[in-house]
Each structure stands twice: as structure tokens, then as C-alpha cells.
Write an enzyme that holds these catalytic residues in place. Sequence first.
Site, PDB file in Angstrom:
ATOM      1  N   ASN A 166       0.820  -1.197   0.000  1.00 54.24           N
ATOM      2  CA  ASN A 166       0.000   0.000   0.000  1.00 54.24           C
ATOM      3  C   ASN A 166       0.853   1.245   0.000  1.00 54.24           C
ATOM      4  O   ASN A 166       1.978   1.255   0.508  1.00 54.24           O
ATOM      5  CB  ASN A 166      -0.950   0.015   1.203  1.00 54.24           C
ATOM      6  CG  ASN A 166      -0.288   0.551   2.455  1.00 54.24           C
ATOM      7  OD1 ASN A 166      -0.130   1.766   2.592  1.00 54.24           O
ATOM      8  ND2 ASN A 166       0.144  -0.325   3.342  1.00 54.24           N
TER       9      ASN A 166
ATOM     10  N   ILE B 236       5.879  -4.907  13.624  1.00 56.91           N
ATOM     11  CA  ILE B 236       6.630  -4.100  12.691  1.00 56.91           C
ATOM     12  C   ILE B 236       5.666  -3.244  11.863  1.00 56.91           C
ATOM     13  O   ILE B 236       4.503  -3.621  11.658  1.00 56.91           O
ATOM     14  CB  ILE B 236       7.515  -4.957  11.745  1.00 56.91           C
ATOM     15  CG1 ILE B 236       6.697  -5.835  10.817  1.00 56.91           C
ATOM     16  CG2 ILE B 236       8.490  -5.783  12.535  1.00 56.91           C
ATOM     17  CD1 ILE B 236       7.556  -6.576   9.760  1.00 56.91           C
TER      18      ILE B 236
ATOM     19  N   CYS C 169       9.031   8.446   9.418  1.00 57.61           N
ATOM     20  CA  CYS C 169       8.850   9.737   8.763  1.00 57.61           C
ATOM     21  C   CYS C 169      10.209  10.271   8.375  1.00 57.61           C
ATOM     22  O   CYS C 169      11.105  10.370   9.213  1.00 57.61           O
ATOM     23  CB  CYS C 169       8.172  10.712   9.716  1.00 57.61           C
ATOM     24  SG  CYS C 169       7.952  12.348   9.017  1.00 57.61           S
TER      25      CYS C 169
END
Lengths: 336, 285
Positions: free
Chosen positions: A87, A208, A148
Site C-alpha cells: 500500500n 513491525i 517519517c
Amino acid sequence: MPADRQGARPPVRISSAGALELCGIALAHPVINGSGTYDLRAALSVFGQALLDAMPFAAYVSKTITIAPRQGNPPPRLWESSAGLLNSIGLPNPGLRAYLEEELPLLEQLSVPLITNVMGADVDEIRELFEACSEQPAIAAVELNVSCPNVKDGLDIGSDPRTLHEVLRKTRAALSKPLIVKLTPNTADVAACAAAAEQAGADALSLINTLRAAAMRSDGRPWLGARSGGLSGPAIRPIALAQVAAVAERVQIPVIGMGGIQSARHARDFLAAGASVVAVGTESFRDPFLAARIAAELSGERALANFARSAAIAAPAPNRQGARRAGCEPARAETE
Amino acid sequence: MAGSVPSTGSRLGQGAGRRELVVLANQPCGPYRLLQVDDPHGATPQPGQFAMLSALEGWGAGADGRPYLPRALSYARHRDGQAHFLIAEVGPGTKRLCALAPGERVGMLGPLGRPFQRAADAQAHVLLVGGGIGIAPLLALCDLLPGRAHALFGFRDASCAQAAELCERPAALQIATDDGSVGRRGSAVELLVAELARARQAAASAGRQVVVAGCGPPPMLEALRRFCRERDLACELSVEAPMACGYGACHGCVLELREGSYARACIEGPVFAGERLGPIPDYEA
């Protein structure tokens, strides 16, 4: 994992009522959801009261909230791989303010504790997110998404132990609630990152997250709108198990294990690898109430394990071992 | 309770979650299959709604470990507690579904999604514009409007066009094929181009408004969207997108709306008002 380390693990306590506790948060059973895999507002619009009556998760983890709203990545965002799902959703969310004002009132009504997942691009953003969550009684704990890229070098904050340690050291004090760090698996040494997070004040770790992955169209161009994405589902379960075991061996704080869990057997594998709590994610896409069934099966075992524990006053060692392996109780609980 | 699956309180009827149902029949229909599933306790779907479907056995048994996720299929019909689906084999998931034998079990979550609304209105003069397997949700809509909907169906060839026989009680039925072997040569959109003036006249004399209900392969659907926009024609289109959950949980199945935001095909669609949609992407192109 050496027996002495497991014996020293303090994370999940069994109260006298037999309930679990994670960083001081009471859980009815050890199954929660992976962040970003269960849009509750959407699910409620489809399943209605039935979902509230049978909330599949012992705690609800929100999707990742960022300071500014995010629309998410361009489509296509999905690709079915071998026994898995790729995804590139891109963390769509309404932004911190709208989350607190518009979504929190709904999430407050849940019968289970709320864990809010947040992500910031730098120390200032993370601090702001932490401070805002600290003011909200409805939020039981915060999970920090460290997958991030940081502004300086484009590397994920969570992929380098030193960066992760520094970021947490500068922000941890801004959060008055338990902090769960959602580790990234896309790193050379996940256990080193786990240790860094623990040292810098994390109260629990979850892992994870998805593994970085890509798929191609027949003409050779990337399939995903964002070019690459993250892989989840049964395909990654063996990797997740190895990472959970490596982390659980390294740290003293509780570990929330996830990655391709499809059954109670899989959940047990993660508990055996050292997780205290497990999360179901991609599998909820195939069956929205699967987590409830896994929890029911584990709870049945837990009831048996509790029984075994009280019986163990007379017959100690083997039963204790059995109780621990059944899932939810760490060794410490049995000796309390 | 941390236990069993709930039994009440859901829009999906008895058993809010995924139900395990038995296949009653799976018959060839040209190159397609018409799969009939026993669903006595499920909620009755509205035309345009869909279900997530997977085989309980042999799902993931393909050479490359697929299929993994369930497949989203529009209801073609729901009658006497039976759900009907029209399926074309296009990949490992549909291959397995096409091979289901009577007595085998499927996992099914549905009905899901936003149905046809404008086209289901009593004042609508409805044109069903379908391409290939995309006629499925239009069959359900035609069932809702017996004798009232005008079907304009396009197929690849005569074999595919056999599926048009599934359309019961249309006001009229016109067929086009790419190779001209049945009906007009061309697509369903070309049937619409030829039919529109007459339809508008008929609608006007009955005090009704023409509404197009469309579904089909992306290039055909995009041509339909543009045509309706140019002619200021009310339309509702049932779109397709790679989908994982079907109930809004994953945000995977988005498509871009005309005003630039993303909408999930599963809960904001699959049926969209045509004017809300941007260009319909064809990822396989």
C-alpha cells in the site's frame, strides 16, 4: 531468549481480576489493531451498533495524525502481492486540530482505551503533537510513528538509533502519557533502535510497520501512485517474528507485536517471541471481526491459564510454563 | 464480549461481519459465470451495491500465492434469498470464483457501498449503459424498474453478448459489439449517442428526466462520463478501483474527484454522480 531476561520483564501485569495491563492501561485481552488499518468512523457507518457491541480490539489505535491535514497519496494505492498487500495510502488524516475537535468525540465513546498515533517531521512538530495529546483525557497513550523522513537527510527518523534517541530525548517530556514508539522495520538493526527508544523514555514499542516495497506495471513503470509503498500481510510474518524476538530480547519495556497475524496460532507465535500484546492489521481487511475471534480464542486460553496458575500453588513448574506459553502473561505475573 | 461475531444491529443483516455462505450454482454465461450464493439472512442489497467475496477453500492457492484479498463484486441480482454475481475471469481471484462448484463455501461481506440513487428515482427516465461485465449492477437496477429502463449494452463479441439475456423486463434492449457480430458495431456509448434524442423526447413527453446509469471498463466509462458532461446529461457511474477492505477501513480504493480531493470507491461509491468524477483512470492501460 534467555529465561532470566524473560523473568525480568515487567511489562504486562495481570490484575487480580485477570485483566491485562499495558503501561498502566487495562486491556480486556491482548489483541489491538495496527494503526491505519481500521478507520473507525467508516467501519461504524457500515457495521453500526454491532461494531460497538463487539469491538474487536482491546484498545483502539488511531490512524496516524499529523499537524497539518494530509490528503494521502495519488491512486492507485494498493497492489496485491503474494500473500500480502502493498500500500501507499500516504497517511491521509484531517490534521491535529480537526482530529481533536471532530474525531475525538466519537472515539471517546468507545468502550476501550484510545491510543492516538502521531507523526511529526521534526522535534517541534512532535512536541506540539505530544503537548496537544497530553491535554486530552480521552487519550490513554500516544504511539509515535517514526517512519517519517526527517528534513535534514531524508532518512526515516526511526531508522537510525542515534537520531531516534535524540528526537525522543528532546520531546519525551512534552508527553504526560505513556509513549509507545512504532518502530520501522526498514533499518539495519531494529533492536538497536528499540534500545535507543527505551533509553530515551519510551514506555512500550510496537512493531513491525510495513516493509518498503514496490510493484511494476507491465510497461515497467511503478504501479503505485507514490512509486513505492509498504508491504503487509502474511508475507511479512516471519520477518516480523524475527524482529519482535530481537527487540523483546533487547529491551525491558513491553512489545506490541504485529505483522501478518491471521489466527490465534499466529498471535501465540508473537507472544512466544516476546510480545505482550499483538495487533491485527491487514487481516481485518479480509474479515472485519477476525480480531474478535482471535481474542476470544486467546481469552479462552487465558481463562485456562489463570486456572492453571491458581492450581500451580500445588503443582508449580510445568503448569507455570504452560501458563506463560498460553499467551498473555509474562513470567513476572506468575510470581506476583 | 470479546467473543463471537455479533448477530444484530448491523445494516448488513444477520451477522454483521463476513458470512460463510454456500454456493448454489455457478453457470457459464458466454465467457462469464453467473455465481449464485445462498444468502437467506443477509440484508437485501440496493442496485449498485457490492459484496466482498472469497472462496473459503483454495484462496491463496495460486502459483504466486494469490489471491489474498477478497474481490469486490457488484450484485447482479438478489432474489429469494439468493445473491447473484456476474464474474469474468481476469486474474487469480476471479479465476477461483469462476471455478466454484455448488456446495462450496464462500466468505461474503455485504451489501456495501452507495447504490444508484438518481436512477432509482420514480421520475427518472433511465438509460442503462453497460459494457461487458459492467452490466452486472445495471441488471439489478433493471429489476428495480421493471418495464421502465432502456438497456444499451456493449460487448466484445457475440459470446460475451449472451450475458444480455440476463436482463429481465427492460423497456427496450439494444446491443453493440466491438466486432459487429451482434447488433451495432461499436460500444454502448455509441448506442447512447444514437438513442439520446429519442430518449429525451420520450422523457419530456412523460414529464421525466433522462438519467444515465453506467458501468463498464475504464475507457468506456470515461467516454460515457465525458459524453454526459458535454450533453449536460444526468448520470450515475459505478466505478472500479483496486480495493482491499470494502468498508472504508484502509483508504486504499480512492479515486480523484473533479474538485481534486480523493473519495473512497467503497463507501463514497462505487456509484458516483458523474459530475463529481474526474477522468476515470485506466491503470491497466
